[in-house]
Design a protein around this motif. Structure first.
Motif, PDB file in Angstrom:
ATOM      1  N   ALA B  37      15.225   3.352   7.941  1.00 20.90           N
ATOM      2  CA  ALA B  37      15.916   2.317   7.250  1.00 20.90           C
ATOM      3  C   ALA B  37      17.307   2.597   7.097  1.00 20.90           C
ATOM      4  N   ALA B  38      17.765   3.788   6.993  1.00 18.64           N
ATOM      5  CA  ALA B  38      19.264   4.341   6.964  1.00 18.64           C
ATOM      6  C   ALA B  38      20.021   4.138   8.105  1.00 18.64           C
ATOM      7  N   VAL B  39      19.444   4.440   9.226  1.00 19.90           N
ATOM      8  CA  VAL B  39      19.896   4.328  10.464  1.00 19.90           C
ATOM      9  C   VAL B  39      20.135   2.710  10.800  1.00 19.90           C
ATOM     10  N   GLN B  40      18.876   1.986  10.476  1.00 20.27           N
ATOM     11  CA  GLN B  40      19.229   0.430  10.814  1.00 20.27           C
ATOM     12  C   GLN B  40      20.212  -0.204   9.836  1.00 20.27           C
ATOM     13  N   LYS B  41      20.448   0.371   8.666  1.00 20.93           N
ATOM     14  CA  LYS B  41      21.413  -0.361   7.722  1.00 20.93           C
ATOM     15  C   LYS B  41      22.887   0.186   8.187  1.00 20.93           C
ATOM     16  N   VAL B  42      22.918   1.214   8.600  1.00 20.12           N
ATOM     17  CA  VAL B  42      24.236   1.745   9.056  1.00 20.12           C
ATOM     18  C   VAL B  42      24.588   0.927  10.307  1.00 20.12           C
ATOM     19  N   LEU B  43      23.853   0.797  11.311  1.00 23.33           N
ATOM     20  CA  LEU B  43      24.200   0.140  12.576  1.00 23.33           C
ATOM     21  C   LEU B  43      24.335  -1.268  12.205  1.00 23.33           C
ATOM     22  N   SER B  44      23.730  -1.987  11.238  1.00 26.64           N
ATOM     23  CA  SER B  44      23.963  -3.335  11.170  1.00 26.64           C
ATOM     24  C   SER B  44      25.513  -3.609  10.472  1.00 26.64           C
TER      25      SER B  44
END
Lengths: 626, 340
Positions: B37-44
Motif C-alpha cells: 500500500a505504501a509503495v502504491q501510494k508513493v508511486l501514485s
C-alpha cells in the motif's frame, strides 16, 4: 630482397637446393616468457599474406608465469600451412623450434623422424637440463640422431644483432623470438617485408627502438641461416587455391565476438553481454568490450550467475541478452537459463568448452558439454543447441543463434571449444549487408495484447520492450496460463505449456537446410561428427573414401533440433561411427533419438584428433577387404 | 497477470492505478500488505505512469510483490533479483526499476549480488523485507534471525551471528541507506519518497512482521505504545533525540554512541546523512535494542554517478570516437587479401 612472383614463388633463387612441399607443420615452443605466441602468429600472418591455407593451434599453460625452464612453463604455437585446403593444425610436426630443454622434452614426441629441430643452445645449460631431468645434453649426446638438428646460440647472437639499435640486457634478449622467426622465414622461404611493415605499424611511433631491434633480429636470423648455410635444403609451399573473395585470418573467439556485434548491429536492438572471466572464453569479453559503438553493452559481472541473470534481465528489458563462459560457468548458469526457458525470453549462451570435469585442464580442449547443453537443467527444459565446425564458422553460427533466440523467444546454447576459440584459419569475409536482419515486432498491438500468445509460425510469444505504454505485463518463473501469462497450477495447462515449449524448439528444424553428405551416399559406414572435430573427421573420411571404401560423412551444426533428414540418412548405412572428444555423448544421444546402434570413437586427451588415428578408426569399422 | 491499460500521462494517478488486479495472497495480517500500500501510494504521487516502472524480485513471500503491481514486473529466481534488475536497467535506462527482496533472498543466497549492485551504485530502489525468518519455505532461520531463536531448522537454537543489513549495505558503498517499519505508514511512505528521489542505489530495510513463523519479533521495540522510548527517528541536520518527552539523546563518544539525558550541556549529536566517510551511519546502524533506541529513517544519502550513466557514457564516447558502427569494416579487420 626477395619478391613474390605470380605463382607464389619467391624470386631469390640463387641459393642451394629448394624443395617443393604441399604442406608443412611447424611448432614453436619455449618458455612462457619467450614470446612463442607472437612468433607463431607472425609466421601465420606471413603465410596468410603469402597465400597459403593455414590452420593453427596455440597450446599454452594455465599458469601465467610458471617457473622458467620447467615443463609446466612451456608455451607453444603449432601452425600447419599448405598449398591446398587444410582443416587441422597437422598430425605430426615437420619442424620443431625449441628455445629450451623443457620445450624439447615436451614436444620432441610430436616431431616426425627425420624432421628438423631448431634449438637455442643457451636454453640447454646445466640448470635447464636439470629442471627437466635430462642426465646429459640431448644436443650433444647423440640422442637426436634421427632428426636434423640445427643449433645456435640464439640468445647471444640476438643480443649482438640488436645492439646497434640501442637495446641491451634483458630487453635485447627478449628479441630472440624474432631472431628465431628470421631463421624459420629463411627455411620456408617466407617474405620478410610484411612482418617488417607490421612491426613498424605497431611499435614505430611509441617505441621506435623496439621496432628497429625486432626488425634487426629477424634480418639477422635470416642472414645467419643464409650465410652459414644452416640448411642444406630449404622449402617452399606454394599458394593455395582459394575460392575467389576477400580473406582475413580469424580465430574462433574473435569470430564469435564479431558475430555478437553483428547481431547488435543488424537486430535493430542493442545487445547486452554479461560475462565473468574464464579460460578459454575471456577473449570474447575482451573483444566485445572494445565494440561498444556497435551497441554492445558489456558487463563484467561479479559471478557467472549474475552474468546470465543480468542477461536475462536485459532480454526482459527488450534487448538481446548474451552470456559467455566455459563448462564450469555454464553449470552455474543453469538455473537462470531455465528462467529464460520458462519466461520465454531470448538468450544466447556461449560455452567455449574446455577439458573437465571440475577445473579439469582449463587450457586444453574438449567437447564434453553436449549432454549438459541438451539436458543439464532441472525438469523438462528444451534448448536449441548449435555448434560451429571451424573458427570462421563461429561468426555465422553465433549470428544464427542470436537470430533464432529472438525469432523463437528461447535461450540458444552455442557450443564452441578451446580448439576452435584459440585456433585460427583464413576466413572468407562475409557480406555484412547480406546478413538476415531480425527485428521482431510481432504481437505488440495493445488492443488484444496477450504476453503469452503464440506466433503460429514459430510458437514464439511477443517480445515486449519494457517501458512500452499499454503493454505492461508481469512474468515469472512460475508456470503460466496459456495466452494471459497469469500464474497457473492447472494440471492440463502445465501439460500444454510444456508441450508448447518443446514444439517451439522443434519448429527451429525449419531453419535447417538439407544435410550434405560427403562421400558414399549409402554403404558400409557413416561417420557423424559435430563441433570442432569437423576438419579432422572430414579429412580422414576423404582419405578413406579415396581408397575406394563405401564411407560417408555428415557434420551436424544443430544438435537440437537435429536435422529433419538425419534419421533417413542414418538408415542408408550398415554402421554409424561418431568420433568425439568426450566419452561418446553424441553417440548416446543418437542411439536414444533414433533407436539404432551407434559406434563411438572417444578420445579424451585434451587435444584434437589427428587425421591418422581417425583413418585407422574408420578402417576398423569397415568390412575387411571391402 | 493480465495486461493493464496505462492511463494517459497527464492524468493524476491513484494507488489503485498501480494495482494489477490480481488478488493479493499474503497471510492475513502480514506486514507485506502495508508495504504494498505504501509503495502504491508513493508511486501514485510521482506523476509517472505504471508502464514507466519495472518491479523485479527474487523468490520468497515478498517476491510475489511485482505480480500485484500494474507496472512491468519480473518475478525471477531465488537470490538473483539484483542481477536481473541490473540487466533491466541497462536495457531500459529510462525505466525506474525497483527491487523487492527478503532477508534470505538478498542476504543469503543473493549476498554476492547485494554487495556488487551497491558497490556499482546501480540505479535501483531496493526494498528489503526483513522478517528475520524464511516464510515461504515454512519457518527456517534466516541470516538475520537472532541467536538462540528456536525453530524448525534450529530446534536447539540458532548459533549463527545475525547479519546487519544496513552495515553490509554501508560497507558495500551504498549511496542511500534507510530503515523503516511496516507498522508506520507515514514513516514508510516518507522513506520511499526519499528513496524514489535518490539517483543510484537506494537501499531500504523494512522491519516486517511475519505473523505465522516469527510473530511480534520487532514488537518489543517497534510496538506502537512503547516505540517513542525504544526507537529513534533520524532527521538530517537535527539532533538525535528520542523518548516520550524527548528527554533522551545520543552523544558521540569516540567511535560509538551513548544514550544520555538530553540536558542543555549534553552535546547531543546532530545527524548528517551526507557525512562523507559513512562512519557515523555505520555507528548508528550498530545500535540495537535493548541497549539503545533502534534508529529509523535515512542513515546515509550521498551522490555518486549511477552505473548505467557511466555505461552509456562509454557507449556514447565510443560512438563519438569511431562514428556509426561499420560492420563491413569490422569484419575486414586490419589485414586482408583478395583471391580473384
Amino acid at each position: 630482397m626477395s619478391t613474390v612472383t605470380e605463382d607464389g614463388i619467391l624470386g631469390n633463387t640463387e641459393r642451394h637446393e629448394i624443395k617443393e612441399l604441399d604442406s608443412v607443420t611447424i611448432l614453436f615452443a619455449g618458455d612462457s616468457g619467450d614470446g612463442m605466441q607472437i612468433t607463431g602468429s607472425q609466421f601465420t600472418d606471413a603465410s596468410v599474406v603469402f597465400g597459403n591455407d593455414i590452420s593453427t593451434f596455440p597450446d599454452f599453460p594455465a599458469e601465467i608465469r610458471a617457473p622458467s625452464g620447467t615443463l609446466a612453463g612451456v608455451s607453444a604455437y603449432q601452425l600447419h600451412f599448405s598449398n591446398h585446403d587444410i582443416r587441422t593444425p597437422g598430425d605430426r610436426v615437420d619442424t620443431l623450434v625449441a628455445m629450451n630443454a623443457a620445450a624439447l622434452k615436451k614436444y620432441l614426441p610430436e616431431l616426425e623422424k627425420g624432421g628438423i629441430l631448431i634449438a637455442d643452445k643457451s636454453g640447454f645449460g646445466p640448470n635447464e637440463l636439470k629442471k627437466v631431468d635430462y642426465a646429459s645434453n640431448p644436443l650433444e649426446d647423440g640422442s637426436l640422431s634421427e632428426y636434423r638438428v640445427v643449433q645456435a646460440d640464439i640468445t647471444a647472437q640476438t643480443i649482438a644483432a640488436v645492439k646497434p639499435a640501442g637495446l641491451t640486457g634483458r630487453n635485447a634478449e627478449r628479441c630472440k623470438n624474432f631472431y628465431t622467426l628470421g631463421i624459420a622465414y629463411y627455411l620456408y622461404d617466407r617474405p620478410l617485408e610484411p612482418t617488417f611493415d607490421e612491426i613498424r605499424k605497431r611499435f614505430a611511433k611509441k617505441e621506435p627502438v623496439i621496432a628497429e631491434a625486432n626488425i634487426a633480429a629477424i634480418q639477422a636470423g635470416y642472414n645467419f641461416a643464409h650465410t652459414i648455410e644452416l640448411f642444406k635444403v630449404t622449402y617452399r609451399v606454394r599458394r593455395a587455391v582459394f575460392e575467389p573473395g576477400t580473406y582475413r585470418n580469424i580465430s574462433g573467439n574473435l569470430a564469435t565476438a564479431m558475430g555478437v556485434a553483428a547481431a547488435a548491429s543488424r537486430s535493430g536492438r542493442k545487445v547486452f553481454f554479461g560475462s565473468y572471466p574464464i579460460t578459454p572464453a575471456s577473449d570474447i569479453l575482451h573483444e566485445l568490450s572494445r565494440l561498444k559503438h556497435f551497441g554492445v553493452l558489456t558487463f563484467q559481472a561479479e559471478d557467472e550467475i549474475a552474468a546470465v541473470a543480468s542477461a536475462v534481465g536485459a532480454s526482459f528489458g527488450g534487448i538481446l541478452g548474451v552470456t559467455c563462459s566455459s563448462g564450469p560457468g555454464i553449470a552455474l548458469k543453469s538455473e537462470a537459463i531455465n528462467l529464460a526457458v520458462m519466461t520465454e525470453l531470448p538468450l544466447v549462451v556461449i560455452d567455449v568448452q574446455r577439458s573437465g570435469p571440475s577445473t579439469g585442464m582449463p587450457t586444453k580442449t574438449e567437447q564434453a558439454d553436449l549432454l549438459m547443453a541438451l539436458f543439464g537443467r532441472n525438469s523438462d527444459s528444451p534448448i536449441p543447441v548449435i555448434a560451429p565446425a571451424t573458427p570462421g564458422e563461429c561468426f555465422e553460427c553465433i549470428y544464427e543463434a542470436a537470430r533464432v533466440a529472438v525469432k523463437y523467444m528461447t535461450p540458444v546454447m552455442f557450443l564452441s571449444d578451446g580448439y576452435l576459440g584459440n585456433g585460427a584459419e583464413p576466413w572468407k569475409i562475409p557480406d555484412a549487408a547480406a546478413l538476415k536482419a531480425f527485428n521482431p515486432s510481432w504481437g505488440l498491438d495493445p488492443a488484444g495484447f496477450k504476453p503469452y500468445a503464440r506466433n503460429p509460425d514459430t510458437g514464439a510469444r511477443p517480445w515486449v520492450p519494457v517501458g512500452t505504454p499499454g503493454l505492461n505485463y508481469r512474468t515469472t518463473g512460475i508456470e503460466k496460463a496459456e495466452n494471459s501469462g497469469g500464474i497457473s497450477y492447472d494440471p492440463e495447462n502445465h501439460q500444454r505449456m510444456t508441450k508448447a515449449r518443446f514444439d517451439k524448439v522443434a519448429k527451429i528444424a525449419q531453419e535447417i537446410p538439407a544435410t550434405p553428405v560427403f562421400g558414399a551416399q549409402e554403404g558400409d559406414l557413416l561417420v557423424v561428427s559435430w563441433g570442432g572435430t569437423y576438419g579432422a573427421t572430414l579429412t580422414a573420411a576423404e582419405t578413406v573414401f579415396a581408397q575406394g571404401k563405401k564411407i560417408g560423412h555428415v557434420h551436424l551444426r544443430w544438435l537440437n533440433p537435429l536435422p529433419p533428414d538425419l534419421g533417413s540418412i542414418l538408415k542408408r548405412y550398415k554402421k554409424i561411427l561418431v568420433p568425439e572428444i568426450n566419452v561418446g555423448q553424441l553417440a548416446y544421444h543418437l542411439r536414444g533419438t533414433y533407436g539404432i546402434p551407434v559406434e563411438s570413437y572417444a578420445r579424451i586427451r585434451g587435444k584434437a584428433f589427428t587425421v591418422g588415428e581417425l583413418v585407422t578408426a574408420y578402417h576398423a569399422q569397415l568390412p575387411q577387404g571391402a | 497477470m493480465t495486461p493493464t491499460t496505462t492511463p494517459a500521462p497527464a492524468k493524476a494517478f491513484t494507488p489503485q492505478d498501480f494495482h494489477s488486479g490480481l488478488i493479493v495472497r499474503w497471510c492475513p495480517g502480514c506486514g507485506d500488505y502495508a508495504i504494498l500500500a505504501a509503495v502504491q501510494k508513493v508511486l501514485s504521487e510521482r506523476g509517472k505512469a505504471p508502464h514507466e516502472y519495472a518491479f523485479v524480485s527474487g523468490i520468497g513471500c515478498s517476491s510475489r510483490f511485482p505480480l500485484y503491481m500494474s507496472t512491468y514486473g519480473f518475478h525471477s529466481i531465488h537470490g538473483r533479483a539484483l542481477a536481473v534488475a541490473t540487466g533491466v536497467k541497462a536495457a531500459a535506462p529510462s525505466q525506474e526499476v525497483w527491487v523487492i527482496t527478503g532477508d534470505g533472498d538478498c542476504l543469503s543466497i543473493g549476498g554476492n549480488h547485494f554487495i556488487h549492485a551497491l558497490r556499482r551504485n546501480q540505479d535501483l530502489k531496493i526494498i528489503l523485507f526483513n522478517n528475520e525468518i524464511y516464510g515461504l519455505t515454512k519457518g527456517q532461520y534466516s541470516p538475520t534471525s537472532r541467536k538462540g531463536l528456536v525453530n524448525k531448522s534450529a530446534p536447539y537454537g540458532v548459533i549463527d551471528e545475525p547479519a546487519n543489513p544496513l552495515r553490509l549495505a554501508l560497507a558495500a558503498g551504498a549511496t542511500f541507506v534507510a530503515r523503516t517499519a511496516d507498522n508506520d505508514m507515514a514513516h514508510m511512505t516518507e522513506v520511499f519518497r526519499r528513496a524514489a528521489a535518490h539517483k543510484g542505489s537506494a537501499f531500504i530495510e523494512v522491519l516486517q512482521n511475519c505473523v505465522i513463523f516469527n510473530d511480534k519479533v520487532f514488537e518489543e521495540y517497534y510496538g506502537v505504545k512503547t516505540r517513542k522510548d525504544t526507537l529513534i527517528y533520524l532527521h538530517d541536520g537535527q539532533p538525535l533525540l528520542y523518548g516520550k518527552t524527548v528527554e533522551r539523546g545520543l552523544r558521540l563518544d569516540g567511535f560509538s554512541f551513548s544514550s544520555v539525558e538530553a540536558s542543555g550541556e549534553a552535546k547531543i549529536h546532530v545527524h548528517d546523512e551526507h557525512e562523507s566517510t559513512g562512519a557515523l551511519a555505520n555507528a548508528l546502524a550498530g545500535l540495537t535494542h535493548p541497549d539503545y533506541p533502534v534508529p529509523l529513517g535515512v542513515f546515509r544519502q550521498v551522490e555518486r554517478p549511477a552505473y548505467h550513466e557511466l555505461m552509456y557514457e562509454q557507449v556514447d564516447a565510443a560512438r563519438k570516437a569511431y562514428g556509426e558502427p561499420d560492420l563491413a569494416k569490422l569484419l575486414k579487420g586490419p589485414k586482408t587479401w583478395t583471391v580473384s
